[in-house]
Each structure stands twice: as C-alpha cells, then as structure tokens.
Design an enzyme around this catalytic site. Structure first.
Site, PDB file in Angstrom:
ATOM      1  N   GLY A   1       0.807  -1.213   0.000  1.00  0.00           N
ATOM      2  CA  GLY A   1       0.000   0.000   0.000  1.00  0.00           C
ATOM      3  C   GLY A   1       0.838   1.260   0.000  1.00  0.00           C
ATOM      4  N   CYS A   2       0.478   2.177   0.879  1.00  0.00           N
ATOM      5  CA  CYS A   2       1.132   3.488   0.935  1.00  0.00           C
ATOM      6  C   CYS A   2       2.617   3.402   1.289  1.00  0.00           C
ATOM      7  CB  CYS A   2       0.413   4.382   1.942  1.00  0.00           C
ATOM      8  SG  CYS A   2      -1.270   4.822   1.458  1.00  0.00           S
ATOM      9  N   ALA A   3       3.052   2.322   1.913  1.00  0.00           N
ATOM     10  CA  ALA A   3       4.468   2.163   2.265  1.00  0.00           C
ATOM     11  C   ALA A   3       5.294   1.689   1.084  1.00  0.00           C
ATOM     12  CB  ALA A   3       4.612   1.180   3.429  1.00  0.00           C
TER      13      ALA A   3
ATOM     14  N   LEU B   1       4.190   5.071   5.524  1.00  0.00           N
ATOM     15  CA  LEU B   1       3.512   4.113   6.389  1.00  0.00           C
ATOM     16  C   LEU B   1       2.487   3.342   5.577  1.00  0.00           C
ATOM     17  CD1 LEU B   1       2.850   6.637   9.281  1.00  0.00           C
ATOM     18  CD2 LEU B   1       4.650   4.926   9.241  1.00  0.00           C
TER      19      LEU B   1
END
Length: 365
Positions: free
Chosen positions: A143-145, A348
């Site tokens: 995902g965002c990481a 994160l």
C-alpha cells in the site's frame, strides 16, 4: 552508496477537483447517512484541491464486476507504467543522455490496487526493449508504504551488486477499486482521499557506469534503510477482499498511532546512523492525508516548513498510495541542494508498518 539517478511521474488523464467529487459523494451516500453534510466536510478539510484518475467520472456511476475492474487495471497500469519508465530513462533534467532499457538489471514493480499474474513487470517488458534476463521483483500488499519499500529493496540490491541498475516502478489505480454500494465511513473517507498515480525511479549501484550520466551537481544517495512492523495491527489499513472486489480498510486511529509509535521508531533509526533530526534538510514524507502530515510534525518535533512539499503534492494529487512519496522525492530532486545535505524518506502502510530511507545529497561523477 547507491544513488537515485533519475525520477519521473505520470499524471493520469482525468482530473477532477474536490468540489466535483464532493457532489458525487453527496448524490451517492445521502441516503446512507443522516448526517451526510457533516461527513462531507472531510472532502473540504482534507487540503486536497484536485486529483487525477485513470477513468472519467461517468465510469463511477455504473456497476462493474471484479473482473471488469481488474482487466482495466492490468491494461491501464501497464500502459501508464511504460510511459513513466520512458520518461525516467530519458529525463534531461537528471540525465545527460538516455539510459537504454537494456542497461537495467532489475525492475522492482510496486502495486497493491489490482491483481496480475504474470505480474505487471512482465507485461511492461513486452512493450519495451528490456533484456530478457532482467530480474523481476514484484511487491504487492504494501500500500502506501510501497514507494519507500521499493527504494529500500533497490538499495539492498545495488549494495549487493554495485555495478548494476534498478528501476523502481510504483503504479496504483485506486479509483478502480471504488465500491459504489459500500456505504461505510471508511469508503467515504477513501473516496475523499485516494487517487491514481505512477512514478518511476532509476537507482544505480556505486560502481555503475551510469554515474557519469548525472546532470545535477549532486544527487541523493541512499545511506541506510529501516523496515518496522507493528505487531498485531492488520486491521489498521489495507483491503478487505470480497466478491465485489477490494474494499478499503482505513482506521480512524492512524494519526494517533503515528504520534505514539513513529517518533521512537525514527529516533532509533537516526541514532543508529549517528544523525540528529536537526541535521535533516529534507523530509520526504508520504502525504497520507492532512492529519497524517500533522502527526508527523508533532511526533518528530519538526518545523512545519518540512512538510510543505508533501502538502503541495497532496493538494495537487491526493493520496495515490505507493507512488505518492516518489512524487514528493521528485520535487526535492528538482530543487537545489548542497553537497552533504541529509534527507529522510518516510512512508507508512498496511501491516501496520513504516519504511524509512536515509538520504544524502552527494557528487556522484
């Protein structure tokens, strides 16, 4: 140390301002929430003005099966990634001459917004003249990481093979996961926040011949990385996979988790590298949202000016998941830096996890 030689971003073709998406959400969710006007404030308060999507607004008004969504994801993600790679390898701002696809030894392909086997990197290689021996390293589920994780894995690869070169390609088409009939608050928040984007970074090992091609007087080198997983935190962020597709999981506790958990995590990382927070001149922060950026500043005790670039990327593009941190990095690479300046990349994502990358701008000729 491995160096980030070039970077590019690709903007999907359908731009929508936040007023348009707010009205769309009002029409869609008004019957599901009695307090819809109060909830719609998340669109106005998120500090996002415009986002870009792979498909036009009309697409969201119809029902689409998981197969239809995923087939479109494979098609568009492949095409957009090819464009981003070409821009990266011939970016005249960062490179004196084009880098040929045949000079790339590995592709790290980061994406979590669709499913593809064979993975997207194989499909991309059928459109561009990469060597058939190019190593394929797909990363899914971060995902965002994912953007920072991709850079971290490229650092490790180039440290092991210092003569070789790696492309990190991050492509997310979050809009294609939209659930028209999911009337949860998580889906409403996701509708206000997420967008589509693609980014590509070229990372070269210390002994790579590409070092002679750098156009800038200094480029960011990667000194160290750190991956950290919070135990038993799977429900904080991610996808809930159902028959209708991918449903967003987005905990309202994320800002408070950042405040209590990220600070000590970053402190340990910097101390292990004998760096003080005050030594940082660049904070390459993934802009997960307005509250996430505010939580960064509070827990890391940084001046608010340190997140201005991240705020601008969020304002112009929204949260595009994994590519977003590379959009931020691109802006820092376009700016002027003195030899020896330090930067911290942070993102994160699902796990719940953090990915940290310590950068230093250096002459690499």
């Amino acid at each position: 140390m491995p160096s980030i030689m070039s970077i590019s971003t690709f903007t999907p073709p359908n731009a929508l301002n936040q007023e348009m998406t707010t009205e769309f959400a009002r029409e869609l969710f008004s019957e599901s929430f009695e307090d819809i006007e109060r909830l719609l404030k998340v669109f106005a308060n998120g500090q996002i003005e415009e986002r870009q999507f792979a498909v036009p607004m009309e697409w969201f008004k119809d029902e689409h099966s998981l197969k239809q969504k995923n087939d479109l994801y494979i098609d568009l993600a492949t095409r957009f990634s090819v464009e981003a790679i070409q821009r990266c390898l011939q970016n005249e701002v960062f490179l004196k001459e084009k880098v040929e696809e045949s000079e790339i030894d590995a592709i790290i392909l980061v994406s979590s917004s669709g499913m593809s086997t064979p993975s997207l990197d194989a499909r991309i290689m059928n459109h561009l003249p990469f060597s058939p021996h190019t190593k394929r390293i797909p990363l899914w589920g971060l995902g965002c990481a994912g953007g920072s994780a991709g850079v971290s894995r490229a650092y490790e690869y180039c440290t092991a093979f210092p003569k070789e070169n790696v492309l990190v390609v991050c492509v997310e088409l979050c809009s294609l996961t939209f659930q028209k009939n999911d009337h949860s608050k998580s889906n409403l928040v996701g509708t206000s926040l997420f967008a589509d984007g693609v980014a590509c970074a070229l990372i070269a090992g210390n002994d790579s011949h590409l070092g002679d091609l750098t156009q800038k007087p200094v480029s960011p080198t990667i000194l160290s990385t750190q991956s950290t997983l919070m135990p038993s935190s799977e429900d904080v962020m991610g996808w809930d996979v159902k028959d209708t597709g991918l449903h967003v999981v987005f905990s309202r506790d994320i800002p408070s988790i950042i405040k209590s958990w990220l600070g000590p995590n970053v402190s340990t990382f910097l101390e292990n590298n004998q760096i003080n927070r005050k030594d940082l001149s660049a904070f390459v922060a993934h802009p997960g949202g307005k509250k996430v950026l505010e939580a960064y500043i509070e827990t890391l005790e940084l001046d608010s000016s340190m997140i201005e670039v991240s705020k601008e990327v969020l304002r112009r593009h929204g949260n595009m998941s994994s590519p977003t941190v590379l959009y931020v990095l691109e802006q820092f690479m376009l700016a002027e830096h003195a030899d020896g300046e330090y930067g911290l990349m942070a993102a994160l994502g699902p796990g719940f996890c953090s990915e940290l990358v310590l950068l230093q701008w250096k002459e690499i000729h």
